[in-house]
Scaffold this motif. Structure first.
Motif, PDB file in Angstrom:
ATOM      1  N   ARG A  35     -15.777   4.976   2.231  1.00  0.00           N
ATOM      2  CA  ARG A  35     -15.061   6.205   2.591  1.00  0.00           C
ATOM      3  C   ARG A  35     -13.562   5.944   2.678  1.00  0.00           C
ATOM      4  NH1 ARG A  35     -17.762  10.569   6.050  1.00  0.00           N
ATOM      5  NH2 ARG A  35     -19.924  10.593   5.322  1.00  0.00           N
ATOM      6  N   ALA A  36     -13.207   4.820   3.265  1.00  0.00           N
ATOM      7  CA  ALA A  36     -11.787   4.496   3.400  1.00  0.00           C
ATOM      8  C   ALA A  36     -11.136   4.312   2.033  1.00  0.00           C
ATOM      9  CB  ALA A  36     -11.620   3.246   4.250  1.00  0.00           C
ATOM     10  N   LEU A  37     -11.827   3.647   1.119  1.00  0.00           N
ATOM     11  CA  LEU A  37     -11.280   3.437  -0.216  1.00  0.00           C
ATOM     12  C   LEU A  37     -11.162   4.758  -0.971  1.00  0.00           C
ATOM     13  CD1 LEU A  37     -13.246   0.192  -1.145  1.00  0.00           C
ATOM     14  CD2 LEU A  37     -10.758   0.367  -0.927  1.00  0.00           C
ATOM     15  N   LEU A  38     -12.190   5.605  -0.868  1.00  0.00           N
ATOM     16  CA  LEU A  38     -12.118   6.910  -1.527  1.00  0.00           C
ATOM     17  C   LEU A  38     -10.976   7.745  -0.962  1.00  0.00           C
ATOM     18  CD1 LEU A  38     -15.896   7.897  -1.784  1.00  0.00           C
ATOM     19  CD2 LEU A  38     -14.350   7.511  -3.700  1.00  0.00           C
ATOM     20  N   ALA A  39     -10.853   7.760   0.363  1.00  0.00           N
ATOM     21  CA  ALA A  39      -9.792   8.551   0.995  1.00  0.00           C
ATOM     22  C   ALA A  39      -8.420   8.042   0.572  1.00  0.00           C
ATOM     23  CB  ALA A  39      -9.944   8.513   2.509  1.00  0.00           C
ATOM     24  N   THR A  40      -8.268   6.729   0.463  1.00  0.00           N
ATOM     25  CA  THR A  40      -6.992   6.167   0.012  1.00  0.00           C
ATOM     26  C   THR A  40      -6.665   6.651  -1.394  1.00  0.00           C
ATOM     27  OG1 THR A  40      -7.363   4.202   1.366  1.00  0.00           O
ATOM     28  CG2 THR A  40      -5.736   4.023  -0.389  1.00  0.00           C
ATOM     29  N   LEU A  41      -7.654   6.636  -2.269  1.00  0.00           N
ATOM     30  CA  LEU A  41      -7.434   7.088  -3.640  1.00  0.00           C
ATOM     31  C   LEU A  41      -7.001   8.555  -3.674  1.00  0.00           C
ATOM     32  CD1 LEU A  41      -7.653   6.509  -6.697  1.00  0.00           C
ATOM     33  CD2 LEU A  41     -10.030   7.274  -6.568  1.00  0.00           C
ATOM     34  N   PHE A  42      -7.718   9.413  -2.959  1.00  0.00           N
ATOM     35  CA  PHE A  42      -7.425  10.840  -2.987  1.00  0.00           C
ATOM     36  C   PHE A  42      -6.113  11.165  -2.261  1.00  0.00           C
ATOM     37  CE2 PHE A  42     -11.706  11.135  -4.507  1.00  0.00           C
ATOM     38  CZ  PHE A  42     -11.770  12.339  -5.207  1.00  0.00           C
TER      39      PHE A  42
ATOM     40  N   LEU B  38       0.833  -1.200   0.000  1.00  0.00           N
ATOM     41  CA  LEU B  38       0.000   0.000   0.000  1.00  0.00           C
ATOM     42  C   LEU B  38       0.872   1.256   0.000  1.00  0.00           C
ATOM     43  CD1 LEU B  38      -2.834   1.270   0.141  1.00  0.00           C
ATOM     44  CD2 LEU B  38      -2.560   1.315   2.627  1.00  0.00           C
ATOM     45  N   ALA B  39       1.909   1.284   0.823  1.00  0.00           N
ATOM     46  CA  ALA B  39       2.786   2.453   0.877  1.00  0.00           C
ATOM     47  C   ALA B  39       3.426   2.712  -0.487  1.00  0.00           C
ATOM     48  CB  ALA B  39       3.856   2.248   1.946  1.00  0.00           C
ATOM     49  N   THR B  40       3.851   1.660  -1.151  1.00  0.00           N
ATOM     50  CA  THR B  40       4.456   1.818  -2.478  1.00  0.00           C
ATOM     51  C   THR B  40       3.467   2.424  -3.459  1.00  0.00           C
ATOM     52  OG1 THR B  40       5.917  -0.065  -2.084  1.00  0.00           O
ATOM     53  CG2 THR B  40       5.590   0.605  -4.371  1.00  0.00           C
ATOM     54  N   ARG B  41       2.220   1.981  -3.396  1.00  0.00           N
ATOM     55  CA  ARG B  41       1.200   2.516  -4.311  1.00  0.00           C
ATOM     56  C   ARG B  41       0.855   3.963  -3.955  1.00  0.00           C
ATOM     57  NH1 ARG B  41       3.410  -0.394  -6.771  1.00  0.00           N
ATOM     58  NH2 ARG B  41       3.264  -2.613  -6.430  1.00  0.00           N
ATOM     59  N   LEU B  42       0.747   4.284  -2.664  1.00  0.00           N
ATOM     60  CA  LEU B  42       0.454   5.658  -2.258  1.00  0.00           C
ATOM     61  C   LEU B  42       1.526   6.620  -2.754  1.00  0.00           C
ATOM     62  CD1 LEU B  42      -0.668   5.088   1.448  1.00  0.00           C
ATOM     63  CD2 LEU B  42      -2.128   5.877  -0.416  1.00  0.00           C
TER      64      LEU B  42
ATOM     65  N   ILE C 144      -5.061  10.330 -10.412  1.00  0.00           N
ATOM     66  CA  ILE C 144      -6.051   9.406  -9.880  1.00  0.00           C
ATOM     67  C   ILE C 144      -7.262   9.375 -10.811  1.00  0.00           C
ATOM     68  CG2 ILE C 144      -5.299   9.734  -7.502  1.00  0.00           C
ATOM     69  CD1 ILE C 144      -7.779  11.480  -7.050  1.00  0.00           C
ATOM     70  N   MET C 145      -7.978   8.258 -10.797  1.00  0.00           N
ATOM     71  CA  MET C 145      -9.170   8.118 -11.629  1.00  0.00           C
ATOM     72  C   MET C 145     -10.328   7.611 -10.788  1.00  0.00           C
ATOM     73  SD  MET C 145      -9.889   5.855 -15.074  1.00  0.00           S
ATOM     74  CE  MET C 145     -10.271   4.343 -14.181  1.00  0.00           C
ATOM     75  N   LEU C 146     -11.474   8.265 -10.950  1.00  0.00           N
ATOM     76  CA  LEU C 146     -12.704   7.879 -10.268  1.00  0.00           C
ATOM     77  C   LEU C 146     -13.747   7.597 -11.326  1.00  0.00           C
ATOM     78  CD1 LEU C 146     -14.178   7.761  -7.434  1.00  0.00           C
ATOM     79  CD2 LEU C 146     -14.846  10.133  -7.882  1.00  0.00           C
ATOM     80  N   THR C 147     -14.442   6.476 -11.212  1.00  0.00           N
ATOM     81  CA  THR C 147     -15.511   6.158 -12.156  1.00  0.00           C
ATOM     82  C   THR C 147     -16.810   6.809 -11.703  1.00  0.00           C
ATOM     83  OG1 THR C 147     -14.484   4.084 -12.829  1.00  0.00           O
ATOM     84  CG2 THR C 147     -16.841   4.285 -13.196  1.00  0.00           C
ATOM     85  N   ALA C 148     -17.514   7.417 -12.645  1.00  0.00           N
ATOM     86  CA  ALA C 148     -18.711   8.194 -12.340  1.00  0.00           C
ATOM     87  C   ALA C 148     -19.688   7.403 -11.474  1.00  0.00           C
ATOM     88  CB  ALA C 148     -19.393   8.625 -13.635  1.00  0.00           C
TER      89      ALA C 148
ATOM     90  N   PHE D 189      -6.354   3.892  -9.562  1.00  0.00           N
ATOM     91  CA  PHE D 189      -7.812   3.720  -9.485  1.00  0.00           C
ATOM     92  C   PHE D 189      -8.113   2.508  -8.621  1.00  0.00           C
ATOM     93  CE2 PHE D 189      -6.446   1.046 -12.960  1.00  0.00           C
ATOM     94  CZ  PHE D 189      -7.308  -0.030 -12.985  1.00  0.00           C
ATOM     95  N   ILE D 190      -9.273   2.533  -7.997  1.00  0.00           N
ATOM     96  CA  ILE D 190      -9.723   1.403  -7.190  1.00  0.00           C
ATOM     97  C   ILE D 190     -10.831   0.648  -7.900  1.00  0.00           C
ATOM     98  CG2 ILE D 190     -10.909   0.798  -5.031  1.00  0.00           C
ATOM     99  CD1 ILE D 190      -9.219   2.981  -3.694  1.00  0.00           C
ATOM    100  N   ALA D 191     -11.601   1.349  -8.719  1.00  0.00           N
ATOM    101  CA  ALA D 191     -12.651   0.711  -9.508  1.00  0.00           C
ATOM    102  C   ALA D 191     -12.721   1.416 -10.853  1.00  0.00           C
ATOM    103  CB  ALA D 191     -13.992   0.794  -8.783  1.00  0.00           C
TER     104      ALA D 191
END
Length: 664
Positions: free
Chosen positions: A484-491, A401-405, A497-501, A425-427
């Protein structure tokens, strides 16, 4: 090469098509409704495979198609059949959508003329637009949009406009995009496409558009106003500070395998436009039945002409390339120095455009993450998987996770590159939605009509039942917390970063992880039923990211001081506020992590508690400074335990300064 397609002049129209092996080519001209063939005129060979004819008296709006004759031996790759009306590969407008019919796939002499089944190409003269610098820059937020599904149910968009490209320019849509801090929308395919042959008997249709017939014409179902509609929408988004990226499919077409329809390229020169095995069978590196021969010079020119077309006539910021290794295959093998990839990166019109690669296909050696040229950003599925593994509770997940962040230097730091090309992206459209990741352990694709055999079997997802909780409200709360945790990780991730509508407000596809065939409520975004609290949280995360440039910075972190203070650009800490030791990094049970990012203009702490248990977190304190919550609506008290499965953001400020909210 001589210009192909329909070139309109004051005196008439010049029609031109390319084929290396057809013996005869014709242009069929139709009436104003595209129903009755008025004339069929033979094109004249001009050398190097070009066949052309100037027809005086014709003007913009003329409806036409091509026909070709030659050998008919499908086992050897020849499909010539003059009864098949063919779309111009350089079509920039078609007069109706493509619709599958068995006669389109009939063998020669087994079916009637297909003109009545085929859309007609419309000869069109397009004005150019100023080629302005792209608004999008690496490190921004890409918002992936399925055009039809995005606004089909939006209550503020006029009903007649819902599901179209024009709807994206509606003030309600633009306001939503701005609240999320969207840098660019990435429109899933908008070019004219056709349903796969197995879908109509199932009462299904392709909702995604990844099955094109030609590459330049927009689909009339998505853009009734044609390319003008796309151009005007791009301009409206640009006026709001939002760029536009087109998701284009150059790896295959809707002509499919040997049982597929003959619509355009197959009928003009199947052997040249598609890759074949030595025994004559179609290569299937795409999983769709055919693979476009992107190493052929004529195909290379067609791809480049398509990209220039959308820049010059629609003003788009850039492109995302579906199954992009196909574009880099030379004689079947991927080469990052392939002529087409080099030509795209070096083209004068495209030199500053955004280029995003989906770096995998299903062909030999098809996984090429990190191997594209430096001009290309790349979808990073390693980020997706490692973020999901961490929040699913897998062992040994904190280091990954740290490497990806930090921007995935293990993937993109090759050849001493100073910056990451990752698209985190997560999704995405392909797979489970963000909400479904935390609610379904397994896919639920029965609605696709393939007995749940399609789609990925391993989704790294989980059914969050709140530790055996049977109360529906408690389960719903636990799932929202995980979202929320997944969104916060992405941001909180470095780089693009990419978010799907719809993932920002909890959209669900009922566990369907391959919803390409669901042009219905499964994929249509439910604006009326959206989780507005989750949406507001995503907006707050966007505010933090905008206010803290160290998050969108694409440069790799070094652990070295950023200025004379001696503070490193990143520190990885335990929840106790001390540097992670080698034992901590290798602790399989560790699910807590603190990332402290520093620049000359400040520090940001991201505290990640992936454990279900609450925990006290401690941050390093400097004299004259204090840590303040970065999100006004998020109460963070470092004297109290932080809740389990949560991410908190803290900004370091000079002591005594007023605490500003929302990361300002």
């Amino acid at each position: 090469m001589t210009r192909l397609g329909a070139t309109i002049t004051p005196e008439g129209i010049r029609f031109a098509a390319w084929s290396s092996s057809a013996r005869r080519l014709w242009v069929s001209v139709f009436d104003g409704e595209g129903n009755r063939e008025l004339d069929r005129m033979e094109l004249k060979p001009e050398g190097e495979g070009v066949h052309a004819l100037f027809v005086s008296g014709l003007s913009a709006g003329t409806r036409y198609g091509f026909r070709a004759d030659g050998d008919y031996a499908p086992e050897r790759g020849f499909w010539f059949d003059p009864d098949k009306l063919l779309s111009d590969p350089y079509a920039i407008q078609v007069d109706r959508p493509y619709a599958y019919h068995w006669r389109l796939a009939a063998r020669r002499n087994e079916g009637a003329d297909t003109a009545s089944l085929m859309p007609k190409t419309v000869a069109t003269a397009l004005p150019t637009v100023p080629v302005l610098p792209p608004l999008f820059r690496p490190g921004g937020l890409i918002y992936e949009v399925p055009v039809r599904a995005f606004t089909k149910l939006h209550p503020d968009v006029p009903e007649a406009q819902r599901g179209t490209i024009a709807a994206l320019a509606h003030p309600a849509i633009i306001d939503h995009l701005k609240r999320l801090g969207v840098s660019a929308v990435e429109l899933m395919p908008v070019t004219a496409s056709i349903d796969e042959r197995h879908l109509p008997p199932l009462g299904l249709s392709n909702a995604w558009g990844y099955n094109p017939v030609t590459f330049m014409a927009v689909d009339p179902r998505l853009a009734p106003g044609g390319l003008t509609e796309l151009r005007d929408t791009v301009a409206a988004l640009r006026q709001a500070g939002i760029g536009t990226i087109l998701d284009l499919v150059f790896n295959h077409t809707g002509e499919s395998d040997r049982l597929g329809p003959t619509l355009s390229l197959r009928g003009l020169d199947n052997q040249a436009y598609y890759r074949h095995q030595p025994d004559g069978r179609l290569v299937n590196d795409t999983g769709t039945g055919n693979t476009v021969a992107c190493d052929h010079p004529v195909v290379r020119d067609m791809v480049l002409d398509t990209l220039r077309h959308f820049v010059r006539h629609a003003g788009v910021d850039g492109f995302r390339f579906d199954l992009a290794p196909v574009l880099g295959r030379v004689d079947g093998a991927f080469d990052p120095a392939a002529p087409l990839l080099a030509a795209i990166a070096g083209d004068p019109v495209l030199t500053d455009r955004v280029l995003v690669a989906e770096p995998w296909d299903i062909g030999p050696d098809g996984y090429q993450l990190g191997n594209f040229p430096a001009r290309f950003l790349e979808w990073n599925d390693r980020y997706r998987d490692d973020a999901r593994r961490f929040w699913r509770g897998d062992a040994n997940a904190v280091g990954a996770l740290a490497t990806r962040l930090a921007g995935s230097s293990d993937i993109f730091g090759k050849a001493a590159q100073p910056a990451s090309r990752t698209v985190n992206f997560i999704a995405a459209h392909d797979g489970m939605t963000l909400a479904d990741i935390v609610a379904y352990e397994h896919k639920h694709n029965a609605a696709n009509g393939e007995q749940n055999r399609d789609g990925h079997n391993e989704n790294l997802s989980w059914n969050n039942g709140a530790e055996g909780e049977t109360d529906d409200a408690a389960i719903a709360k636990a799932r929202v917390n995980d979202q929320r945790a997944l969104l916060a990780t992405l941001f909180a991730s470095r780089g693009t970063i990419m978010l799907t509508a719809g993932d920002e407000f909890g959209r669900s596809q009922q566990g369907n992880n391959n919803a390409y065939a669901q042009d219905n409520a499964i994929t249509w975004l439910d604006w009326a039923g959206r989780d507005k609290a989750l949406e507001q949280y995503a907006s707050a995360l966007a505010d933090v990211r905008r206010a803290m440039p160290m998050l969108s910075d694409t440069r790799f972190l070094t652990g070295e001081p950023v200025d004379t203070s001696g503070i490193p650009d990143v520190a990885w800490l335990t929840e106790a506020g001390v540097a992670l030791s080698e034992a901590d990094w290798n602790d399989p049970a560790r699910h807590r992590l603190v990332m402290v990012l520093s620049r000359a203009d400040g520090r940001l702490a991201v505290m990640i508690n992936g454990d279900r248990r609450q925990s006290i977190f401690t941050l390093p304190v400097r004299e004259g400074f204090e840590w303040c919550p970065a999100i006004a609506t998020q109460t963070v008290d470092l004297t109290r335990p932080l809740p389990g499965r949560s991410v908190s953001f803290m900004i370091e400020r000079q002591s005594g300064r007023a605490r500003a909210g929302k990361g300002s």
